[in-house]
Design an enzyme around this catalytic site. Structure first.
Site, PDB file in Angstrom:
ATOM      1  N   ARG A 191      46.185  14.366   6.275  1.00  0.00           N
ATOM      2  CA  ARG A 191      45.066  14.971   5.519  1.00  0.00           C
ATOM      3  C   ARG A 191      45.002  14.530   4.057  1.00  0.00           C
ATOM      4  O   ARG A 191      44.439  15.227   3.208  1.00  0.00           O
ATOM      5  CB  ARG A 191      45.092  16.499   5.612  1.00  0.00           C
ATOM      6  CG  ARG A 191      44.925  17.014   7.027  1.00  0.00           C
ATOM      7  CD  ARG A 191      44.604  18.499   7.040  1.00  0.00           C
ATOM      8  NE  ARG A 191      44.367  18.953   8.408  1.00  0.00           N
ATOM      9  CZ  ARG A 191      45.304  19.452   9.205  1.00  0.00           C
ATOM     10  NH1 ARG A 191      46.549  19.556   8.760  1.00  0.00           N
ATOM     11  NH2 ARG A 191      45.009  19.853  10.426  1.00  0.00           N
ATOM     12  N   LYS A 242      35.541   5.333  -3.114  1.00  0.00           N
ATOM     13  CA  LYS A 242      34.808   5.204  -1.841  1.00  0.00           C
ATOM     14  C   LYS A 242      35.685   4.439  -0.871  1.00  0.00           C
ATOM     15  O   LYS A 242      36.128   3.318  -1.173  1.00  0.00           O
ATOM     16  CB  LYS A 242      33.494   4.450  -2.044  1.00  0.00           C
ATOM     17  CG  LYS A 242      32.355   5.320  -2.474  1.00  0.00           C
ATOM     18  CD  LYS A 242      31.057   4.514  -2.402  1.00  0.00           C
ATOM     19  CE  LYS A 242      29.874   5.355  -2.795  1.00  0.00           C
ATOM     20  NZ  LYS A 242      28.615   4.587  -2.730  1.00  0.00           N
ATOM     21  N   GLU A 245      28.409  -8.707  -8.121  1.00  0.00           N
ATOM     22  CA  GLU A 245      28.590  -7.332  -8.605  1.00  0.00           C
ATOM     23  C   GLU A 245      28.571  -7.283 -10.135  1.00  0.00           C
ATOM     24  O   GLU A 245      28.087  -6.314 -10.726  1.00  0.00           O
ATOM     25  CB  GLU A 245      29.897  -6.740  -8.065  1.00  0.00           C
ATOM     26  CG  GLU A 245      29.953  -6.589  -6.555  1.00  0.00           C
ATOM     27  CD  GLU A 245      29.110  -5.435  -5.994  1.00  0.00           C
ATOM     28  OE1 GLU A 245      28.486  -4.695  -6.788  1.00  0.00           O
ATOM     29  OE2 GLU A 245      29.075  -5.281  -4.759  1.00  0.00           O
ATOM     30  N   LYS A 248      31.579   0.784 -14.262  1.00  0.00           N
ATOM     31  CA  LYS A 248      31.844   1.534 -13.025  1.00  0.00           C
ATOM     32  C   LYS A 248      32.518   2.871 -13.354  1.00  0.00           C
ATOM     33  O   LYS A 248      32.163   3.916 -12.810  1.00  0.00           O
ATOM     34  CB  LYS A 248      32.726   0.695 -12.096  1.00  0.00           C
ATOM     35  CG  LYS A 248      33.094   1.359 -10.758  1.00  0.00           C
ATOM     36  CD  LYS A 248      32.048   1.125  -9.688  1.00  0.00           C
ATOM     37  CE  LYS A 248      32.351   1.840  -8.386  1.00  0.00           C
ATOM     38  NZ  LYS A 248      32.702   0.978  -7.282  1.00  0.00           N
ATOM     39  N   GLU A 279      28.348  10.771  -5.737  1.00  0.00           N
ATOM     40  CA  GLU A 279      27.011  10.210  -5.536  1.00  0.00           C
ATOM     41  C   GLU A 279      25.941  11.274  -5.280  1.00  0.00           C
ATOM     42  O   GLU A 279      25.158  11.200  -4.335  1.00  0.00           O
ATOM     43  CB  GLU A 279      27.011   9.167  -4.395  1.00  0.00           C
ATOM     44  CG  GLU A 279      25.895   8.146  -4.544  1.00  0.00           C
ATOM     45  CD  GLU A 279      25.993   6.978  -3.582  1.00  0.00           C
ATOM     46  OE1 GLU A 279      25.038   6.772  -2.850  1.00  0.00           O
ATOM     47  OE2 GLU A 279      27.023   6.278  -3.567  1.00  0.00           O
ATOM     48  N   ARG A 301      25.215   7.986  -9.486  1.00  0.00           N
ATOM     49  CA  ARG A 301      26.084   6.960  -8.895  1.00  0.00           C
ATOM     50  C   ARG A 301      25.348   6.047  -7.910  1.00  0.00           C
ATOM     51  O   ARG A 301      25.764   4.924  -7.665  1.00  0.00           O
ATOM     52  CB  ARG A 301      27.294   7.626  -8.209  1.00  0.00           C
ATOM     53  CG  ARG A 301      28.283   6.602  -7.673  1.00  0.00           C
ATOM     54  CD  ARG A 301      29.605   7.193  -7.252  1.00  0.00           C
ATOM     55  NE  ARG A 301      30.438   6.169  -6.657  1.00  0.00           N
ATOM     56  CZ  ARG A 301      31.717   6.300  -6.384  1.00  0.00           C
ATOM     57  NH1 ARG A 301      32.339   7.427  -6.666  1.00  0.00           N
ATOM     58  NH2 ARG A 301      32.401   5.313  -5.843  1.00  0.00           N
ATOM     59  N   ASN A 323      24.371   1.043  -6.086  1.00  0.00           N
ATOM     60  CA  ASN A 323      23.946   0.399  -4.850  1.00  0.00           C
ATOM     61  C   ASN A 323      22.811  -0.597  -5.074  1.00  0.00           C
ATOM     62  O   ASN A 323      22.192  -1.049  -4.113  1.00  0.00           O
ATOM     63  CB  ASN A 323      23.488   1.462  -3.832  1.00  0.00           C
ATOM     64  CG  ASN A 323      24.647   2.331  -3.394  1.00  0.00           C
ATOM     65  OD1 ASN A 323      25.686   1.838  -2.985  1.00  0.00           O
ATOM     66  ND2 ASN A 323      24.480   3.643  -3.512  1.00  0.00           N
ATOM     67  N   HIS A 357      22.207  -3.432  -2.716  1.00  0.00           N
ATOM     68  CA  HIS A 357      22.994  -3.167  -1.506  1.00  0.00           C
ATOM     69  C   HIS A 357      22.156  -2.704  -0.318  1.00  0.00           C
ATOM     70  O   HIS A 357      22.581  -2.840   0.823  1.00  0.00           O
ATOM     71  CB  HIS A 357      24.073  -2.110  -1.799  1.00  0.00           C
ATOM     72  CG  HIS A 357      25.186  -2.614  -2.667  1.00  0.00           C
ATOM     73  ND1 HIS A 357      24.971  -3.128  -3.928  1.00  0.00           N
ATOM     74  CD2 HIS A 357      26.530  -2.698  -2.453  1.00  0.00           C
ATOM     75  CE1 HIS A 357      26.138  -3.492  -4.456  1.00  0.00           C
ATOM     76  NE2 HIS A 357      27.092  -3.241  -3.588  1.00  0.00           N
ATOM     77  N   HIS A 365      23.157  -4.782   2.683  1.00  0.00           N
ATOM     78  CA  HIS A 365      23.920  -4.265   3.825  1.00  0.00           C
ATOM     79  C   HIS A 365      23.227  -4.579   5.150  1.00  0.00           C
ATOM     80  O   HIS A 365      23.881  -4.903   6.145  1.00  0.00           O
ATOM     81  CB  HIS A 365      24.101  -2.750   3.702  1.00  0.00           C
ATOM     82  CG  HIS A 365      25.186  -2.348   2.745  1.00  0.00           C
ATOM     83  ND1 HIS A 365      25.382  -1.042   2.352  1.00  0.00           N
ATOM     84  CD2 HIS A 365      26.136  -3.071   2.107  1.00  0.00           C
ATOM     85  CE1 HIS A 365      26.410  -0.987   1.502  1.00  0.00           C
ATOM     86  NE2 HIS A 365      26.873  -2.202   1.340  1.00  0.00           N
ATOM     87  N   HIS A 398      29.894 -10.249   1.387  1.00  0.00           N
ATOM     88  CA  HIS A 398      29.279  -9.083   0.743  1.00  0.00           C
ATOM     89  C   HIS A 398      28.535  -9.459  -0.544  1.00  0.00           C
ATOM     90  O   HIS A 398      27.391  -9.047  -0.764  1.00  0.00           O
ATOM     91  CB  HIS A 398      30.353  -8.029   0.448  1.00  0.00           C
ATOM     92  CG  HIS A 398      29.811  -6.813  -0.238  1.00  0.00           C
ATOM     93  ND1 HIS A 398      28.889  -5.965   0.353  1.00  0.00           N
ATOM     94  CD2 HIS A 398      30.021  -6.308  -1.486  1.00  0.00           C
ATOM     95  CE1 HIS A 398      28.579  -4.996  -0.493  1.00  0.00           C
ATOM     96  NE2 HIS A 398      29.246  -5.180  -1.617  1.00  0.00           N
TER      97      HIS A 398
END
Length: 367
Positions: free
Chosen positions: A122, A144, A186, A230, A240, A244, A248, A251, A255, A268
């Site tokens: 956990r 993330k 990026e 960042k 997010e 935030r 993206n 992206h 994606h 990527h």
């Protein structure tokens, strides 16, 4: 250049240490965090061959007990079955709640290790030691973590912040050129969404496609300003809820391109570059951005040796359909990050499908 950037969060703040030669001081950095003695390093075989011995040596010298797990490189291996291998190693080596998983690698290794750490017992400690430009400026910061589902990227995951991000810029010297360019996508993103000065600094450079053509001062600036951007955004919006989402930029379509090409044709960073070109053109079509500014963005993308057109053979309708599987879809509406000027973007879900299709149609590679 040795500097420390803080990521200030309500529950677990941490530091990004930019330290040339820092890999040899990993044990020292981790000792200061008062962690348990057991460590599981996760890497890929190539990187482990380059840096595994140094990382383990540093950790053992500091009194840690170290085990390792290597996974195949590449986005297509970012799956639950790869994470299962990390769990197996964790069980075999009796990794406990006070133990730490260390990600030694790029974004794929970082995402999987972070997800394994978030879910093992956990949630256990996690340290990022990024080895690619992309993971240094982006993937390693912000907590993330996750893996891909065959139908879409990063659909399975959790927020789990690292205890430390240790960046050793010297490891970039062994980074393949294509991977360096992927990271530059990026960096350009940060220039568009947050830091107009970084964008201008990059415009002054004749070439951005290989590290050897970039002045050392600009490499320093790229790393520190990108990490700071960042850290600033994540500190303001950890999970997010709003701001935030600007990270993206590029992206959304990126994606879709990645998953439709099976993570084999474009990497990527290349996909994000294509997505930024598309987002820039959509913003122009909607009257939100000046044509001259999108041209400046696209010129910088080309200067970094990145693509500005779609890979051949992609179906436009399939891309538009794939956008519906994006994590950012809300009430069936696709959320886009669109620029309004260099250094500033806005979030909108009011982009007509026809506009998306028109822009993508213009970006088809002519064979």
């Amino acid at each position: 250049m040795a500097s420390v950037i803080s990521v200030n969060l309500p529950q677990q703040s941490y530091e990004i240490a930019l330290a040339p030669g820092g890999l040899d001081k990993l044990g020292e950095y981790m000792t200061n965090l008062k962690l348990g003695k057991k460590v599981l390093i996760v890497s890929n075989p190539t990187l482990f061959k380059h840096y595994g011995e140094r990382a383990i040596g540093s950790l053992e010298a500091a009194g840690f007990e170290v085990a390792s797990c290597t996974l195949p490189p590449g986005e297509r291996y970012k799956t639950l079955s790869s994470v299962q291998k990390i769990y197996d190693k964790a069980l075999e080596n009796r990794i406990e709640r006070s133990s730490t998983m260390v990600a030694l690698g790029g974004g794929v290794i970082g995402d999987m290790t972070g997800f394994a750490a978030a879910t093992w017992l956990r949630g256990i400690n996690f340290v990022q030691v990024p080895t690619t430009l992309l993971s240094m400026v982006d993937a390693s910061i912000g907590g993330k973590t996750g893996v891909n589902h065959p139908q879409g990227k990063n659909l399975i995951g959790a927020f789990h912040q690292p205890r430390l991000v240790l960046i050793d810029p010297e490891v970039l010297k062994t980074l393949p050129v294509r991977e360096f360019r992927a990271g530059m996508a990026e960096v350009i993103k940060y220039g568009i969404i947050w830091d107009a000065q970084l964008f201008s600094e990059m415009e002054q450079s004749k070439r951005l496609d290989q590290m050897r053509y970039i002045k050392p001062e600009l490499v320093d600036s790229i790393l520190t300003r990108s990490c700071q951007a960042k850290a600033d955004v994540v500190s303001k919006d950890e999970k997010e809820a709003g701001l935030r989402a600007i990270l993206n930029y590029g992206h959304t379509i990126g994606h879709a391109v990645e998953s439709l090409t099976g993570y084999r044709i474009v990497n990527h960073g290349e996909a994000v570059a294509i997505g930024m070109v598309a987002a820039g053109q959509i913003a122009v079509e909607l009257g939100m951005w000046q044509k001259e500014e999108t041209e400046r963005q696209d010129l910088l993308i080309q200067k970094a040796g990145l693509p500005t057109q779609l890979p051949s053979g992609l179906d436009i309708d399939a891309i538009v359909d794939a956008l519906q599987l994006d994590k950012k879809v809300k009430a069936g509406k696709v959320r886009f990050i669109l620029p309004t000027q260099i250094g500033t973007v806005t979030i909108t879900d009011e982009v007509p499908s026809d506009t998306i299709k028109q822009v993508l149609q213009r970006m088809i590679t002519v064979e």
